[in-house]
Every structure is written in structure tokens, then in C-alpha cells.
Scaffold this motif. Structure first.
Motif, PDB file in Angstrom:
ATOM      1  N   VAL A 200    -126.470 -83.718  -0.762  1.00  0.00           N
ATOM      2  CA  VAL A 200    -125.249 -84.436  -1.149  1.00  0.00           C
ATOM      3  C   VAL A 200    -125.029 -84.239  -2.643  1.00  0.00           C
ATOM      4  O   VAL A 200    -125.904 -84.556  -3.450  1.00  0.00           O
ATOM      5  CB  VAL A 200    -125.355 -85.947  -0.841  1.00  0.00           C
ATOM      6  N   LEU A 201    -123.877 -83.697  -2.998  1.00  0.00           N
ATOM      7  CA  LEU A 201    -123.503 -83.580  -4.402  1.00  0.00           C
ATOM      8  C   LEU A 201    -122.724 -84.842  -4.773  1.00  0.00           C
ATOM      9  O   LEU A 201    -121.518 -84.935  -4.529  1.00  0.00           O
ATOM     10  CB  LEU A 201    -122.646 -82.330  -4.631  1.00  0.00           C
ATOM     11  N   TRP A 202    -123.428 -85.802  -5.348  1.00  0.00           N
ATOM     12  CA  TRP A 202    -122.803 -87.099  -5.595  1.00  0.00           C
ATOM     13  C   TRP A 202    -121.670 -87.001  -6.598  1.00  0.00           C
ATOM     14  O   TRP A 202    -120.672 -87.716  -6.489  1.00  0.00           O
ATOM     15  CB  TRP A 202    -123.863 -88.097  -6.069  1.00  0.00           C
ATOM     16  N   GLU A 203    -121.804 -86.131  -7.572  1.00  0.00           N
ATOM     17  CA  GLU A 203    -120.729 -85.963  -8.545  1.00  0.00           C
ATOM     18  C   GLU A 203    -119.474 -85.418  -7.865  1.00  0.00           C
ATOM     19  O   GLU A 203    -118.355 -85.870  -8.127  1.00  0.00           O
ATOM     20  CB  GLU A 203    -121.171 -85.012  -9.668  1.00  0.00           C
ATOM     21  N   GLN A 204    -119.666 -84.444  -6.986  1.00  0.00           N
ATOM     22  CA  GLN A 204    -118.525 -83.870  -6.270  1.00  0.00           C
ATOM     23  C   GLN A 204    -117.907 -84.899  -5.332  1.00  0.00           C
ATOM     24  O   GLN A 204    -116.678 -84.991  -5.219  1.00  0.00           O
ATOM     25  CB  GLN A 204    -118.974 -82.651  -5.468  1.00  0.00           C
ATOM     26  N   LEU A 205    -118.762 -85.672  -4.658  1.00  0.00           N
ATOM     27  CA  LEU A 205    -118.263 -86.684  -3.739  1.00  0.00           C
ATOM     28  C   LEU A 205    -117.471 -87.746  -4.487  1.00  0.00           C
ATOM     29  O   LEU A 205    -116.386 -88.154  -4.048  1.00  0.00           O
ATOM     30  CB  LEU A 205    -119.430 -87.336  -2.988  1.00  0.00           C
TER      31      LEU A 205
ATOM     32  N   ALA B 258    -112.979-101.536   9.532  1.00  0.00           N
ATOM     33  CA  ALA B 258    -114.310-102.106   9.314  1.00  0.00           C
ATOM     34  C   ALA B 258    -115.400-101.192   9.872  1.00  0.00           C
ATOM     35  O   ALA B 258    -116.448-100.984   9.230  1.00  0.00           O
ATOM     36  CB  ALA B 258    -114.398-103.481   9.956  1.00  0.00           C
ATOM     37  N   GLY B 259    -115.166-100.634  11.056  1.00  0.00           N
ATOM     38  CA  GLY B 259    -116.152 -99.743  11.668  1.00  0.00           C
ATOM     39  C   GLY B 259    -116.396 -98.498  10.837  1.00  0.00           C
ATOM     40  O   GLY B 259    -117.537 -98.060  10.654  1.00  0.00           O
ATOM     41  N   ILE B 260    -115.315 -97.913  10.301  1.00  0.00           N
ATOM     42  CA  ILE B 260    -115.452 -96.700   9.489  1.00  0.00           C
ATOM     43  C   ILE B 260    -116.201 -96.996   8.194  1.00  0.00           C
ATOM     44  O   ILE B 260    -117.099 -96.248   7.788  1.00  0.00           O
ATOM     45  CB  ILE B 260    -114.065 -96.105   9.192  1.00  0.00           C
ATOM     46  N   VAL B 261    -115.833 -98.083   7.518  1.00  0.00           N
ATOM     47  CA  VAL B 261    -116.478 -98.418   6.246  1.00  0.00           C
ATOM     48  C   VAL B 261    -117.970 -98.710   6.452  1.00  0.00           C
ATOM     49  O   VAL B 261    -118.820 -98.240   5.686  1.00  0.00           O
ATOM     50  CB  VAL B 261    -115.781 -99.618   5.585  1.00  0.00           C
ATOM     51  N   LEU B 262    -118.294 -99.482   7.474  1.00  0.00           N
ATOM     52  CA  LEU B 262    -119.700 -99.803   7.740  1.00  0.00           C
ATOM     53  C   LEU B 262    -120.492 -98.542   8.039  1.00  0.00           C
ATOM     54  O   LEU B 262    -121.574 -98.320   7.472  1.00  0.00           O
ATOM     55  CB  LEU B 262    -119.797-100.785   8.910  1.00  0.00           C
ATOM     56  N   ALA B 263    -119.948 -97.694   8.916  1.00  0.00           N
ATOM     57  CA  ALA B 263    -120.663 -96.469   9.287  1.00  0.00           C
ATOM     58  C   ALA B 263    -120.795 -95.524   8.102  1.00  0.00           C
ATOM     59  O   ALA B 263    -121.859 -94.931   7.879  1.00  0.00           O
ATOM     60  CB  ALA B 263    -119.926 -95.774  10.436  1.00  0.00           C
ATOM     61  N   GLY B 264    -119.713 -95.370   7.338  1.00  0.00           N
ATOM     62  CA  GLY B 264    -119.760 -94.475   6.188  1.00  0.00           C
ATOM     63  C   GLY B 264    -120.767 -94.925   5.148  1.00  0.00           C
ATOM     64  O   GLY B 264    -121.514 -94.105   4.585  1.00  0.00           O
ATOM     65  N   THR B 265    -120.813 -96.214   4.890  1.00  0.00           N
ATOM     66  CA  THR B 265    -121.759 -96.742   3.902  1.00  0.00           C
ATOM     67  C   THR B 265    -123.200 -96.545   4.362  1.00  0.00           C
ATOM     68  O   THR B 265    -124.054 -96.091   3.586  1.00  0.00           O
ATOM     69  CB  THR B 265    -121.490 -98.239   3.662  1.00  0.00           C
ATOM     70  N   LEU B 266    -123.469 -96.860   5.610  1.00  0.00           N
ATOM     71  CA  LEU B 266    -124.830 -96.686   6.134  1.00  0.00           C
ATOM     72  C   LEU B 266    -125.232 -95.211   6.138  1.00  0.00           C
ATOM     73  O   LEU B 266    -126.403 -94.885   5.875  1.00  0.00           O
ATOM     74  CB  LEU B 266    -124.918 -97.261   7.547  1.00  0.00           C
ATOM     75  N   THR B 267    -124.280 -94.328   6.423  1.00  0.00           N
ATOM     76  CA  THR B 267    -124.586 -92.893   6.423  1.00  0.00           C
ATOM     77  C   THR B 267    -124.965 -92.412   5.025  1.00  0.00           C
ATOM     78  O   THR B 267    -125.942 -91.681   4.857  1.00  0.00           O
ATOM     79  CB  THR B 267    -123.374 -92.092   6.931  1.00  0.00           C
ATOM     80  N   LEU B 268    -124.209 -92.836   4.017  1.00  0.00           N
ATOM     81  CA  LEU B 268    -124.522 -92.437   2.642  1.00  0.00           C
ATOM     82  C   LEU B 268    -125.856 -93.024   2.182  1.00  0.00           C
ATOM     83  O   LEU B 268    -126.626 -92.355   1.487  1.00  0.00           O
ATOM     84  CB  LEU B 268    -123.405 -92.875   1.702  1.00  0.00           C
ATOM     85  N   VAL B 269    -126.133 -94.260   2.565  1.00  0.00           N
ATOM     86  CA  VAL B 269    -127.419 -94.882   2.216  1.00  0.00           C
ATOM     87  C   VAL B 269    -128.563 -94.087   2.844  1.00  0.00           C
ATOM     88  O   VAL B 269    -129.582 -93.811   2.193  1.00  0.00           O
ATOM     89  CB  VAL B 269    -127.453 -96.347   2.682  1.00  0.00           C
ATOM     90  N   ALA B 270    -128.393 -93.710   4.125  1.00  0.00           N
ATOM     91  CA  ALA B 270    -129.438 -92.942   4.805  1.00  0.00           C
ATOM     92  C   ALA B 270    -129.626 -91.574   4.154  1.00  0.00           C
ATOM     93  O   ALA B 270    -130.758 -91.123   3.941  1.00  0.00           O
ATOM     94  CB  ALA B 270    -129.069 -92.778   6.277  1.00  0.00           C
ATOM     95  N   GLN B 271    -128.513 -90.911   3.808  1.00  0.00           N
ATOM     96  CA  GLN B 271    -128.613 -89.600   3.161  1.00  0.00           C
ATOM     97  C   GLN B 271    -129.309 -89.700   1.810  1.00  0.00           C
ATOM     98  O   GLN B 271    -130.143 -88.866   1.461  1.00  0.00           O
ATOM     99  CB  GLN B 271    -127.222 -88.989   2.993  1.00  0.00           C
ATOM    100  N   LYS B 272    -128.948 -90.714   1.052  1.00  0.00           N
ATOM    101  CA  LYS B 272    -129.553 -90.892  -0.270  1.00  0.00           C
ATOM    102  C   LYS B 272    -131.049 -91.165  -0.149  1.00  0.00           C
ATOM    103  O   LYS B 272    -131.853 -90.610  -0.909  1.00  0.00           O
ATOM    104  CB  LYS B 272    -128.861 -92.048  -0.989  1.00  0.00           C
TER     105      LYS B 272
END
Length: 316
Positions: free
Chosen positions: A99-104, A285-299
Motif C-alpha cells: 500500500v502506497l499510503w502517500e498515493q492513497l 455504513a457498510g462500505i465505510v466499515l469494510a473499507g476501514t477494516l480492510t486498510l487496518v488489516a493491510q497496514k
């Protein structure tokens, strides 16, 4: 592979070159002394394996190179070089997982700003969906979902939460809430006009619509689909898979729900209006929750990967 182009003050060139030379996953280092004019300094270019890119960018920014000079990043579609192959092999992990956090952060900043263009796309998508719900036409619904730009601010909110960036979170919320508010109000006016010229009728809007009735009937499945779409959308952003992002856009009923709420409102069908609004909120709500958890898992996974690589290097 990524291509870095740096403008560095002449007195800091050796420092930056040393950083790039010691970074595992770099190749094709070039220094052009005195080549830069604005800002004045040396131009340094090199190729970096994607999995090493985030670390390099973070170190460069910590050294303030973005303040005293410039950092530009480009994606390399093809690189025919044994050194490039070796750089990718030496870099820890896999490029597809990095994950390129700067690009994201940069991408979500651009896509999560309340602009006239953003409002125009969201409004047009909502109006197209309004035609789709009145005509019970699934093709128009799918088209409207593909046009809608709302995933940008949703991704911005997820990124802001993980990166603890309150400004990005606020900007994304303004774009999301303000954009839908404007789009729905304009779609109400559009629906009144279509009704006045006889293209929309209450019989169509309130009749049986087997192809689009799911839009105002939220259930647990709506949340499940939104959650899965949120994961897929986030992965498509972090891996630069734009095709997958289009698939995400046509799988979640955010824009159609907003449009159906507007159409139902003009005909006084407040049950449909409420149901559509609930569908919209459930999906967001579903998209935000899933997206946040996905980024946390990737990090977390990437941090563990880098930790294991560093430990292996120390032991070696």
C-alpha cells in the motif's frame, strides 16, 4: 515498479543518494547535478519496487525533501532490466500487496473534494437512476451506479480514520453529505419537471416494480453486499485496479436509493422515501466499515511483513 524523480538542494544530494543506495528494492539511480532550475538543485531519479516505495517516500518526507525540493512518483508499465527484476526480488513482500499510503492519501484527497464536477456527476447519476426507477429499468440503474462518484469520499473517510487525518475526514464528509443533499434536491426538481411534461406519472412510481423494488427495501443482505463491495473497492484503490472499482460501483445501491427517495417524495410516498433513505445509509455504513477494516488489516499485515524482513536481515 515505481519511478521516482526528485529535485534536491545540492548540499543534500549525498544524503538522499545514500538513502536510495541502502534501500533494498531500488535500481537505475541517476544524478543530474545542477539540472533543476525551479527549485534550484540536483535532479535524482531511480526506480523502486512497489513494495519498497512506501518506505522510501516516508523517509524522504521525514527528511523534508518535499518542502525544500520535489518528489514525483510515476508507475512503470514495462521495465526490461535484470536490475529491475532483482530489485523486485530483493524487496520484501509482494508488490500487489503493498500500500502506497502517500498515493492513497493523494488520490482520496482529489476524489473526496466537493467540486462542481463532483456534484455534476453525482446529480446526473441520480437523475439517470430516477428514470430507471420510474421505468423499472435495471439497465438504467446499472448505468447510474457506474456514473456515481461517491466511492471517492467514502474511501477518503476510511483513509482518514486509519491515517488519523481529521482534515481529510472532514473534507470527505462534506463531499459525501453535501453532494448527496444537492443531488437529491436537484433530482426532486427534475422529477417535478418530468411529471409536469407527462414523462413521470404516479402510477409508474407507485406501481409494481419487480426489477427495482429492492432499492427501498433494505435488509441484512443489503449490508452484506455493501460490506463486500467496500472490501473490493478498497483493495482496488490500494492495488490500482480500476476495473475492479467499476464493478464495485455497479454493485451497491447508493445512487439508486437516493434517486428513489427523491421520486417517492414528490408523490407523497413517504414510506418509500424512508425505505430508500435507510437503504442509502445502510450501504454507506457498510462500505465505510469494510473499507476501514480492510486498510487496518493491510497496514497491520504489511507492518508484520516488514518486521520479519528486518529481523531476518539483522540475524543474517
Amino acid at each position: 515498479m515505481l519511478h521516482l524523480r526528485l529535485i534536491v538542494p545540492a548540499d543534500r544530494t549525498d544524503e538522499v543518494v545514500a538513502l536510495l543506495e541502502k534501500t533494498v528494492g531500488t535500481a537505475h539511480l541517476v544524478v543530474l547535478a545542477g539540472a533543476a532550475r525551479s527549485p534550484a538543485g540536483d535532479v535524482i531519479t531511480c526506480d523502486v519496487a512497489r513494495e519498497a516505495g512506501d518506505g522510501v517516500l516516508r523517509e524522504l518526507r521525514e527528511r523534508g525533501i518535499d518542502d525544500c525540493g520535489s518528489i514525483a512518483v510515476e508507475h512503470i508499465d514495462l521495465s526490461l532490466s535484470k536490475r529491475a527484476v532483482k530489485a523486485e526480488e530483493d524487496a520484501p513482500g509482494e508488490g500487489a500487496d503493498a500500500v502506497l499510503w502517500e498515493q492513497l492519501s493523494d488520490a482520496t484527497h482529489e476524489e473526496s473534494t466537493l467540486t462542481i464536477t463532483y456534484i455534476a456527476f453525482l446529480t446526473l447519476a441520480t437523475m439517470i437512476a430516477a428514470c430507471g426507477v420510474v421505468l423499472d429499468n435495471a439497465i438504467l440503474i446499472v448505468g447510474a451506479m457506474a456514473v456515481g462518484p461517491e466511492f471517492g469520499p467514502l474511501a477518503g473517510i476510511c483513509t482518514a480514520v486509519v491515517q488519523r487525518a481529521p482534515r481529510l475526514a472532514w473534507r470527505s464528509l462534506v463531499a459525501l453529505i453535501g453532494g448527496f443533499a444537492v443531488a437529491m434536491v436537484l433530482t426532486v426538481g427534475f422529477s417535478y419537471f418530468m411529471d409536469a411534461v407527462g414523462l413521470f406519472t404516479s402510477k409508474q412510481a407507485e406501481g409494481a416494480r419487480p426489477n427495482t423494488s429492492f432499492i427501498w427495501q433494505p435488509d441484512l443482505m443489503s449490508f452484506v453486499v455493501a460490506f463486500l463491495a467496500g472490501i473490493a473497492g478498497t483493495l482496488s484503490l490500494t492495488s490500482s485496479k480500476s476495473g475492479a472499482l467499476v464493478g464495485v460501483a455497479i454493485s451497491v445501491t447508493t445512487v439508486p436509493a437516493a434517486s428513489n427517495a427523491a421520486v417517492a417524495f414528490i408523490y407523497g410516498d413517504y414510506d418509500q422515501t424512508w425505505g430508500s433513505s435507510s437503504q442509502l445509509l445502510v450501504n454507506l455504513a457498510g462500505i465505510v466499515l469494510a473499507g476501514t477494516l480492510t486498510l487496518v488489516a493491510q497496514k497491520s499485515l504489511w507492518a508484520r511483513q516488514r518486521g520479519r524482513e528486518r529481523a531476518a536481515v539483522r540475524e543474517g
